[in-house]
Design an enzyme around this catalytic site. Sequence first.
Site, PDB file in Angstrom:
ATOM      1  N   GLU A  32     -53.144 -25.130 -32.160  1.00 30.00           N
ATOM      2  CA  GLU A  32     -54.617 -24.909 -31.277  1.00 30.00           C
ATOM      3  C   GLU A  32     -55.269 -25.665 -32.390  1.00 30.00           C
ATOM      4  OE1 GLU A  32     -56.169 -22.211 -29.001  1.00 30.00           O
ATOM      5  OE2 GLU A  32     -58.052 -23.095 -29.058  1.00 30.00           O
ATOM      6  N   ARG A 257     -43.297 -13.041 -32.795  1.00 27.84           N
ATOM      7  CA  ARG A 257     -44.579 -13.930 -33.623  1.00 27.84           C
ATOM      8  C   ARG A 257     -44.065 -13.119 -34.617  1.00 27.84           C
ATOM      9  NH1 ARG A 257     -49.129 -14.679 -32.117  1.00 27.84           N
ATOM     10  NH2 ARG A 257     -50.271 -13.998 -33.880  1.00 27.84           N
ATOM     11  N   LYS A 267     -56.103 -16.540 -36.714  1.00 29.41           N
ATOM     12  CA  LYS A 267     -56.937 -17.302 -36.909  1.00 29.41           C
ATOM     13  C   LYS A 267     -58.546 -17.390 -36.680  1.00 29.41           C
ATOM     14  CE  LYS A 267     -54.833 -20.813 -34.893  1.00 29.41           C
ATOM     15  NZ  LYS A 267     -54.695 -22.045 -34.037  1.00 29.41           N
TER      16      LYS A 267
HETATM   17  P1  ATP Z   1     -54.187 -17.144 -32.954  1.00 32.67           P
HETATM   18  O1  ATP Z   1     -54.198 -16.686 -32.685  1.00 32.67           O
HETATM   19  O2  ATP Z   1     -53.887 -17.461 -34.746  1.00 32.67           O
HETATM   20  O3  ATP Z   1     -54.826 -19.193 -33.203  1.00 32.67           O
HETATM   21  P2  ATP Z   1     -51.923 -18.894 -31.959  1.00 32.67           P
HETATM   22  O4  ATP Z   1     -51.149 -18.208 -31.477  1.00 32.67           O
HETATM   23  O5  ATP Z   1     -53.173 -19.328 -31.126  1.00 32.67           O
HETATM   24  O6  ATP Z   1     -53.219 -18.335 -33.563  1.00 32.67           O
HETATM   25  P3  ATP Z   1     -51.673 -21.529 -32.100  1.00 32.67           P
HETATM   26  O7  ATP Z   1     -52.470 -22.597 -33.274  1.00 32.67           O
HETATM   27  O8  ATP Z   1     -51.940 -21.348 -30.681  1.00 32.67           O
HETATM   28  O9  ATP Z   1     -51.774 -20.087 -33.079  1.00 32.67           O
HETATM   29  O10 ATP Z   1     -50.282 -22.340 -32.041  1.00 32.67           O
HETATM   30  C1  ATP Z   1     -49.164 -22.655 -31.946  1.00 32.67           C
HETATM   31  C2  ATP Z   1     -47.510 -22.320 -32.684  1.00 32.67           C
HETATM   32  O11 ATP Z   1     -47.374 -21.222 -33.525  1.00 32.67           O
HETATM   33  C3  ATP Z   1     -47.647 -22.034 -31.199  1.00 32.67           C
HETATM   34  O12 ATP Z   1     -46.639 -21.668 -30.287  1.00 32.67           O
HETATM   35  C4  ATP Z   1     -46.814 -20.064 -31.857  1.00 32.67           C
HETATM   36  O13 ATP Z   1     -46.902 -19.450 -30.510  1.00 32.67           O
HETATM   37  C5  ATP Z   1     -47.032 -19.996 -33.239  1.00 32.67           C
HETATM   38  N1  ATP Z   1     -47.818 -19.001 -33.641  1.00 32.67           N
HETATM   39  C6  ATP Z   1     -48.449 -18.452 -33.403  1.00 32.67           C
HETATM   40  N2  ATP Z   1     -48.658 -17.534 -34.477  1.00 32.67           N
HETATM   41  C7  ATP Z   1     -47.304 -16.971 -34.695  1.00 32.67           C
HETATM   42  C8  ATP Z   1     -47.279 -15.805 -35.228  1.00 32.67           C
HETATM   43  N3  ATP Z   1     -47.847 -15.185 -35.817  1.00 32.67           N
HETATM   44  N4  ATP Z   1     -45.250 -16.235 -35.459  1.00 32.67           N
HETATM   45  C9  ATP Z   1     -45.084 -16.677 -35.085  1.00 32.67           C
HETATM   46  N5  ATP Z   1     -45.706 -18.123 -34.219  1.00 32.67           N
HETATM   47  C10 ATP Z   1     -47.039 -17.538 -34.479  1.00 32.67           C
HETATM   48 MG    MG Z   2     -53.865 -19.985 -29.495  1.00 36.14          MG
END
Ligand code: ATP
Ligand code: MG
Length: 548
Positions: A32, A257, A267
């Site tokens: 995102e 994760r 983020k």
């Molecule tokens: P945040 O909560 O930091 O915004 P998010 O999971 O919402 O992180 P996204 O941009 O939606 O972030 O994630 C993109 C991809 O990266 C998704 O498939 C998510 O599962 C993966 N991802 C995000 N954080 C991690 C992590 N700590 N370890 C492994 N994969 C991750």
């Molecule tokens: Mg997200």
Amino acid sequence: MSEKPTNFIRTKISDQIRQGQIDQVVTRFPPEPNGYLHVGHAKSICLNFGLAAEFGGRCNLRFDDTNPDKESQEYIDAIEEDVRWLGFEWSELCHTADYFEKLFDWALHLIRNGDAYVDEQSAEEMRKNRGTLKEAGVDSPYRERSAGENEALFLKMRDGEMSEGAAVLRAKISMSAPNMNLRDPALYRIRHTKHPRTGDRWCIYPTYDYAHGQSDAIEGVTHSLCTLEFEDHRPLYEWLLKKLPLPSRPKQTEFSRLELEGTVTSKRKLNTLVQGGYVSGWDDPRMPTIAGMRRRGFSPEGIRLFCERIGVTRKPNTIELQILEGSIRDDLESRAHKAMAVMDPLKVVVTNWDRGPLPIKVPWHPKRPELGSRTVFFGQKLYIDRSDFELYPPDGFFRLVPGGSVRLKYGFIVDFEDAVLDEKGGVKEVHVRYDPDTRSGQDQSGRRVKGTIHWVHAESAQEVDVRLYDRMFTVPDPGNYEDPSSVINPMSLTLGTAQVEPALGCLMPEIFFQFERVGFFKQDPASGQGRLIYNRSVTLKDAWIKKS
Ligand code: ATP
Ligand code: MG
């Protein structure tokens, strides 16, 4: 090290290919664009792009841009740059926003089949009527509207005739499902917000749960890999796949994760550090963002090595920071240009040196002749590191001491002559004599000394700024703090200077350096011709460096 632990997803794909269940692996990395990518995303990137590459498949970069309130072009650009920098190229660049039309049509399909309805309860009522893990929810009074009425209302939502929060489109599944995600989840919300990609065209936006699986299906994704928190969403993912006339049937697989000790991987929380001015930006070298790690001098290969080493499982665990730093070190060790820099200079006078500076050609890397060489100078006035001389040496101290001898790397063996003290008894300078028969590489003297130290030639040395980084937080679990700025390590950045050999005195922003016996360094992009700044990427694991 060439360990390549396999993982359950890789094993599963091999089996599927062997059994002819799939002929091409298609994955996607779906961030995102509401912030910069962090080290956790690196794990997901390496997994998705890595599997596609390994099995001759495809991997898309997909912007999951369904929430225009929080998304921006800056983030989109940064994400593209970071994925490429990590060494991956997408098969297609996709945007969920490009599927809005199709997603809308499919929503109509659900409505017409009696699988979705427009709910006009307030957000508060909806929350209350959702029930709890122990108690079933309560059906909305709008749940039994006719398909025709729902369609008319949904069109009103789309046409901007309803205000934000006035209605949502919900899937009609069950308000008593034990899995809360199945209790008539929202599919569309009203947001009168301009979208970076679709502008004013839409004022209803699909939810993650609705958009994600359908986007996977549109792109022909075979393996939709996501983190474990989406495991409970999988039944909804599959319910939608079943209800809609989709072009393909993706499968969701979850993995744990990445949680990194001492690091925040959210983020939203990283954004509060940026907005609050606690760091210089998303690319502050202390940040666990890909941009921060790049600026600090971590190599993409080192980060990929780290992701390979930690593997992929379904078991939640926290990885020690050592594993990341060790991977960076292992990668840089074999490729960094090695050079000499003195962080805390102590003047050394070579009293029997009676000529001008002696140029010495030294390879940038002893095992990599293709990196070429540079010239250092030996002369009458040198600097060594203050910690390499001891007036009263402890046992086992093999560097320069009164009455002792030491080799100056690439130069000569020098013999102690005298130490000049200042008024307070501190060492002001050290006088030595060099042994002309001991030049490195031409030494026939047979002399042996126990220590070799680094040095620079005082007149040709350049002064540069150095930035030394330490752990960003004072606690091992800053991610558990609502406001991580309260636990920032005040020592996480130390500013200093160093005397460096002349070859390090020009702009070389792309080169990874190892300052011998000191650490790995990279020039900060803020360096100018006037003043160079070197960031310490990671320290050396060196027996010389004694923990004080
Ligand atoms: P945040 O909560 O930091 O915004 P998010 O999971 O919402 O992180 P996204 O941009 O939606 O972030 O994630 C993109 C991809 O990266 C998704 O498939 C998510 O599962 C993966 N991802 C995000 N954080 C991690 C992590 N700590 N370890 C492994 N994969 C991750
Ligand atoms: Mg997200």
